[in-house]
Design a protein around this motif. Structure first.
Motif, short mmCIF file in Angstrom:
data_model
loop_
_atom_site.label_atom_id
_atom_site.label_comp_id
_atom_site.label_asym_id
_atom_site.label_seq_id
_atom_site.Cartn_x
_atom_site.Cartn_y
_atom_site.Cartn_z
N UNK A 1 -24.13 -11.34 21.68
CA UNK A 1 -22.83 -11.03 21.10
C UNK A 1 -22.81 -9.61 20.56
N UNK A 2 -21.72 -8.91 20.78
CA UNK A 2 -21.56 -7.54 20.30
C UNK A 2 -21.23 -7.55 18.81
N UNK A 3 -22.01 -6.80 18.04
CA UNK A 3 -21.76 -6.68 16.60
C UNK A 3 -21.02 -5.38 16.32
N UNK A 4 -19.89 -5.49 15.64
CA UNK A 4 -19.00 -4.36 15.41
C UNK A 4 -18.71 -4.20 13.92
N UNK A 5 -18.70 -2.96 13.46
CA UNK A 5 -18.30 -2.64 12.08
C UNK A 5 -17.03 -1.80 12.14
N UNK A 6 -16.04 -2.17 11.34
CA UNK A 6 -14.79 -1.43 11.26
C UNK A 6 -14.57 -1.02 9.81
N UNK A 7 -14.46 0.27 9.53
CA UNK A 7 -14.16 0.72 8.17
C UNK A 7 -12.66 0.62 7.93
N UNK A 8 -12.29 0.42 6.67
CA UNK A 8 -10.89 0.29 6.34
C UNK A 8 -10.22 -0.87 7.05
#
Length: 227
Positions: A1-8
């Motif tokens: 699974x792709x792990x993604x971080x999104x700021x704001x």
């Protein structure tokens, strides 16, 4: 699974990006400066919350330790700029804009690079603006030429250049920036002409590209943009 971080990610384009990437099967960390709002947003979508203030080194370092592993970084957090006449613009007026919108991108990217470098398919998407395009700012046919956002435009032009340099310096990565367009969010008091779904379209598309995808580019939902 792709792990993604999104700021704001607690509202606006960041929230919608998280919603769409979760639906696409990503494991999404929804980063926000305000813990209460961030936790509420993550609960609503089923994402994972991490507290992160892009202007604070300690906050960013703590977020890196919490996240632990990462494939995709979406630098979305930003603040709108003043539209003061250019003769009224001082370094003190510009500095907060650069601290969040440019230095924040560099601070977060630098801190998360060790995690991204462990990924098989590292991706960085920087949310920029057409107001940071030198071409559009000087094109009489573009709405960007009719606005004079000295502080905001200069910061976003810096994001564009940083994107190009990261792409050159990190050839295994896919690093791009996007213009979400004039999207109705809190950022512009909901005066935008696009829906938040339309504004997030390019972010979501570029967050899902593979190793053969573009890098060092500037895009909106319709395709490539001029620098």
């Amino acid at each position: 699974m792709t792990t993604t971080l999104i700021t704001g990610a607690n509202k606006g384009i960041g929230f919608e990006t998280a919603k769409q990437l979760l639906a696409a099967g990503h494991d999404v960390w929804m980063a926000a400066r305000d813990r209460e709002r961030g936790e509420a947003a993550a609960r609503e979508l089923g994402g994972r919350f991490v507290q992160l203030d892009v202007t604070d080194d300690a906050s960013v370092a703590a977020a890196v330790a919490t996240v632990g592993a990462l494939d995709v970084l979406v630098n979305n957090a930003g603040v709108p700029g003043p539209l003061d006449p250019v003769e009224a613009v001082t370094p003190d007026l510009v500095r907060p804009m650069f601290e969040t919108n440019l230095f924040g991108v560099i601070r977060v990217t630098h801190a998360f690079l060790p995690l991204l470098e462990k990924s098989d398919r590292p991706v960085i998407v920087n949310v920029s603006s057409g107001l940071g395009s030198l071409h559009l700012a000087t094109d009489p046919e573009s709405i960007a030429s009719q606005i004079i956002p000295l502080a905001y435009g200069a910061a976003k032009a810096g994001v564009n250049m940083a994107t190009v340099q990261y792409a050159k310096g990190l050839p295994r990565f896919r690093v791009n920036c996007i213009d979400p367009g004039f999207t109705a969010t809190d950022f512009n008091r909901h005066q935008g002409t696009q829906t938040v779904q339309e504004g997030a379209e390019a972010v979501v598309r570029l967050a899902q590209i593979g190793p053969d995808g573009p890098t060092g580019g500037f895009f909106d939902r319709a395709g490539s943009l001029p620098w």
